[in-house]
Motif scaffolding. Structure first.
Motif, short mmCIF file in Angstrom:
data_model
loop_
_atom_site.label_atom_id
_atom_site.label_comp_id
_atom_site.label_asym_id
_atom_site.label_seq_id
_atom_site.Cartn_x
_atom_site.Cartn_y
_atom_site.Cartn_z
N LEU A 37 29.49 55.49 40.73
CA LEU A 37 30.16 56.01 41.92
C LEU A 37 30.58 54.86 42.84
N VAL A 38 29.63 53.96 43.10
CA VAL A 38 29.90 52.91 44.08
C VAL A 38 30.83 51.84 43.52
N ALA A 39 30.53 51.43 42.29
CA ALA A 39 31.28 50.30 41.72
C ALA A 39 32.74 50.66 41.52
N GLY A 40 33.02 51.96 41.29
CA GLY A 40 34.40 52.33 41.00
C GLY A 40 35.15 52.86 42.19
N HIS A 41 34.59 52.76 43.37
CA HIS A 41 35.18 53.43 44.52
C HIS A 41 36.02 52.48 45.36
N GLU A 42 35.36 51.76 46.26
CA GLU A 42 36.10 50.89 47.20
C GLU A 42 36.92 49.81 46.46
#
Ligand code: HEM
Length: 428
Positions: free
Chosen positions: A243-248
Motif C-alpha cells: 500500500l505504502v510503497a506503491g502510493h506516493e
C-alpha cells in the motif's frame, strides 16, 4: 552559528523545488560525513556499489540502540512484523519471493498487463471529469486517486474502504521525512499506524480465507509453493508495505511527469504523434525527476572502504539516488531531459536485492496516465512554476500542480497499449 552542510540544505524545505544544484555540490565529494555520523553518498558508482553490498543492512535493528521491541508491542497492540523492505537476507529473499508469486512472472505473468485496460478506464474517467472546467489540480484530481485505486484493486480492498487507505498511507509516508523527527521517533510512529493497518488487513484476510478471490491477498493465502504459506503476520506486513510503497511514489512520478512535459512542450507534442516514445520517456523521468530522491534506511554492518574513506560499522547511510542519476561520469548531458535516452540504467527504482518490487505496475500506471493526459488536454499550461512542493525530501513531489487548458478531447477507443520494458536496468 555553523553553516548548514550541503546535505542539511537538501533536507531544508527551501530547496525542495530544485535540489539539483545542491546535488552537484554534493558530488564533488562522493562520500561525506555529517555531524550526526550519517555518511552521505552522492555519486553513481558508489551508490550502486553500496546498494549491491551485502555488508549494508536495511534492517532498522542494525542501528545501534534500535535492537529492542517495537512501540506497537510496548503499547499492547498486536505487533506487525517488519516488512521485507526492512529485512536482510535470508528473510528478505524468502518473503519477497513469496510475495512475487501472485504478483508477476514466472508464476502470475499476466497480472500487471491484465490491469492495463482497467487502468486505462480509470484514467479516462478521471480525465472526463476535467471537461466541464479549464483548470484542474493534477495531484488531487488525477495523480492521487489513480495509484491508491490500483493498489486497492490489486490487494482486493473494497472501494468504500479506500479513503481510509489514503489517510494511513499519508501518515506512514510522513514518517519517511527526516524533518519530522529522529529515526527512533519516526520508527515508533510507523509502528502505530502499521498496527491500525494490521487490524484492518486482519479482517480482510479472514474474509479472503473464507472466500478467496482473484486478488493478491487471496493468491498469498492459497499459495502451495515452496516456503508457503506466508505467516499471518508477514502477510499483513506485506499488504501494508505494498500500500505504502506503491502510493506516493506513483503519485509523484505522474505529477513530476506532467510538470516536466509542460516544461518541455516540444516533447509533449512529440508524444502525441509518437506514442511509443512513452516507454523511454517514463524511464527518463525516473532518472531526471525520481520520486524517491534518496534512501536513508541503510546501516553498515562492517567497516566499508569506499571512495578513499572508511565508513565504520554501524553507520547510517544516506544514498542520494537523485544525485547519482545526474552524475556526469555515468550519464551524458545529465541535466538535459532526453525522452529517447537509451543508455539509462537509472537509480529511480534503486538496485540490488531491494530493487523496486512494483516497478512493472509503476511503469504501466505512468505510461497509461501520461499518454492519456498528453492526448486529451488541448493546449495545457502550468499555472505556477515552480509549483508548491510537499516538505518530504525523500519522497519528493509537488503538493499541487494546477494547470489550465482550452478543452478536453474525447477519449479514443482503448488501444492494446504498449508493453512495459522489463528488466530495463538489468534488475528483475
Ligand atoms: C514510480 C513509482 C515507484 C517508485 C519510484 C518506487 C521506488 C522504489 C525504490 C527506490 C525502492 C527501493 C527501496 C530501498 O532500496 O530501500 C522500492 C522498493 C519497493 N517498492 Fe517501489 N516504487 C514505485 C512504485 C511501487 C509500486 C506501485 C509498488 C507496489 C505494487 C512498489 C513496491 C515496492 C516494494 C514492495 C519495495 C521493497 C522491495 C524489497 O525490499 O525487496 N513500488 N521502490
Amino acid at each position: 552559528m555553523a553553516q548548514p552542510s550541503i546535505y542539511q540544505q537538501v533536507l531544508d524545505n527551501a530547496h525542495r523545488a530544485n535540489p539539483y544544484p545542491l546535488y552537484a555540490e554534493l558530488r564533488k565529494t562522493p562520500v561525506t560525513r555529517e555531524d550526526d555520523g550519517t555518511y552521505v553518498v552522492s555519486t553513481y558508482n558508489e551508490i550502486f556499489a553500496l546498494l549491491h553490498d551485502p555488508r549494508v543492512s536495511s534492517d532498522p535493528r542494525s542501528r545501534p540502540g534500535m535492537a529492542g521491541a517495537t512501540a506497537a508491542s510496548d503499547q499492547g497492540q498486536p505487533e506487525l512484523p517488519l516488512s521485507f523492505l526492512n529485512h536482510d537476507p535470508p528473510d528478505h529473499d524468502r518473503l519477497r519471493e513469496l510475495a512475487m508469486r501472485p504478483f508477476g512472472p514466472p508464476c502470475t505473468p499476466g497480472r500487471i498487463d491484465g490491469m492495463r485496460p482497467w487502468l486505462a478506464e480509470i484514467t479516462t474517467g478521471l480525465i472526463d471529469k476535467f471537461a466541464d472546467k479549464n483548470r484542474t489540480d493534477i495531484v488531487d484530481d488525477f495523480a492521487y486517486p489513480l495509484p491508491v485505486t490500483a493498489i486497492c484493486q490489486l490487494l482486493g480492498v473494497p472501494l468504500e474502504d479506500q479513503p481510509r487507505f489514503h489517510q494511513w498511507a499519508d501518515a506512514l509516508i510522513e514518517t519517511l521525512d527526516p524533518a519530522t523527527g529522529t529515526f527512533e521517533q519516526r520508527a515508533r510512529k510507523r509502528d502505530q499506524v502499521n498496527a491500525d493497518l494490521g487490524h484492518y488487513f486482519s479482517h480482510l484476510v479472514d474474509s479472503r480465507a473464507r472466500q478467496p478471490g482473484d486478488d493478491l491477498l487471496s493468491g498469498l493465502l492459497t499459495d502451495h509453493g515452496p516456503h508457503a504459506p506466508m505467516s499471518r503476520g508477514d502477510l499483513l506486513a506485506t499488504a501494508s508495505l505494498l500500500l505504502v510503497a506503491g502510493h506516493e511514489t506513483t503519485v509523484n512520478l505522474i505529477t513530476n511527469g506532467m510538470l516536466t512535459l509542460l516544461r518541455h512542450p516540444g516533447v509533449l507534442d512529440r508524444l502525441n504523434h509518437q506514442p511509443e516514445l512513452i516507454i523511454t520517456l517514463v524511464e527518463e523521468l525516473l532518472r531526471y525527476e525520481p520520486p524517491v530522491q534518496m534512501r536513508t534506511n541503510r546501516t553498515t554492518r562492517a567497516d566499508i572502504d569506499i571512495a578513499g574513506i572508511t565508513i565504520p560499522k554501524g553507520s547510517p547511510l544516506a544514498l542520494m539516488l537523485a544525485a547519482g542519476n545526474r552524475d556526469p561520469s555515468r550519464f551524458a548531458d545529465p541535466d538535459r531531459f532526453q525522452p529517447d535516452r537509451t543508455d539509462n540504467a537509472h537509480l529511480g527504482f534503486a538496485g540490488g536485492i531491494h530493487y523496486c518490487f512494483g516497478a512493472p505496475l509503476a511503469r504501466t500506471e505512468a505510461q497509461v496516465a501520461l499518454l492519456e493526459l498528453a492526448r486529451r488536454l488541448v493546449n495545457p499550461r502550468l499555472v505556477a512554476d515552480p509549483p508548491p512542493y510537499r516538505p518530504n525530501p525523500e519522497l519528493r513531489g509537488p503538493r499541487h500542480l494546477f494547470i489550465e487548458y482550452d478543452a478536453v478531447a474525447p477519449a479514443r477507443r482503448q488501444e492494446a497499449g504498449h508493453a512495459v520494458s522489463p528488466g530495463i536496468n538489468g534488475e528483475t
